[in-house]
Design an enzyme around this catalytic site. Structure first.
Site, short mmCIF file in Angstrom:
data_model
loop_
_atom_site.label_atom_id
_atom_site.label_comp_id
_atom_site.label_asym_id
_atom_site.label_seq_id
_atom_site.Cartn_x
_atom_site.Cartn_y
_atom_site.Cartn_z
N PRO A 120 0.92 -1.17 -0.03
CA PRO A 120 0.06 -0.13 0.21
C PRO A 120 0.75 1.33 0.04
O PRO A 120 0.71 2.18 0.96
CB PRO A 120 -0.82 -0.18 1.26
N CYS A 121 1.59 1.45 -1.03
CA CYS A 121 2.43 2.88 -1.24
C CYS A 121 1.09 4.06 -1.20
O CYS A 121 1.95 4.93 -0.88
CB CYS A 121 3.28 2.84 -2.30
#
Length: 161
Positions: A120-121
């Site tokens: 989850p950047c």
């Protein structure tokens, strides 16, 4: 390598896998034909993405493996520790990695992440709280953060009817 195109609320996700791992999940800006797949691994990834978008999944348990340097893998492992519905800054991420001078290198590694949503950047923001770079487009980053906030029942940045 096998791949499948899967519709999501944010566009078509192209999911790629080898015999053992999901190697890439990217959102496409263009239209792409969606075809069925017989791969159990690709089907599992599609199902988990659907559950995420339905607000039923907060963590992914897919076997993943993306190409990258040791440093990039370290950055991506740290990204995977950011809790659903939470955000951290690039500065916080660099401190968590005991590398406070590597903010730009960490941001560059975030940008090379090929496992959209699963790693989850989108949960990394600027130190001042603003949204900063996102390979999938800033509107998608905002949508993902708003989606997670709605699912968690915490503040929203806009009204949803």
């Amino acid at each position: 390598m096998q791949s499948v195109n899967h519709p999501t609320p944010l566009g078509i996700a192209r999911i790629t896998a080898d015999d053992y791992f999901i190697t890439s999940i990217k959102v496409l800006d263009e239209e792409a034909e969606t075809l069925p797949t017989t791969s159990p691994l690709l089907k599992m990834a599609m199902q988990q993405l659907d559950e995420y978008f339905a607000g039923e999944r907060k963590d992914f348990d897919l076997p993943i493996n993306q190409s990258g340097s040791d440093f990039q893998h370290e950055v991506w492992r740290q990204l995977s520790q950011i809790a659903y519905g939470k955000t951290i800054s690039y500065l916080q991420q660099s401190k968590l990695m005991n590398n406070p001078l590597a903010i730009r290198a960490i941001a560059a590694a975030n940008g090379k992440n090929n496992l959209w949503i699963v790693v989850p950047c989108h949960r990394v923001i600027g130190t001042d709280g603003t949204l900063t770079g996102y390979a999938g487009g800033m509107w998608r980053k905002q949508w993902l953060l708003d989606h997670e906030a709605r699912v968690m029942g915490v503040g929203q940045t806009k009204l949803v009817f």
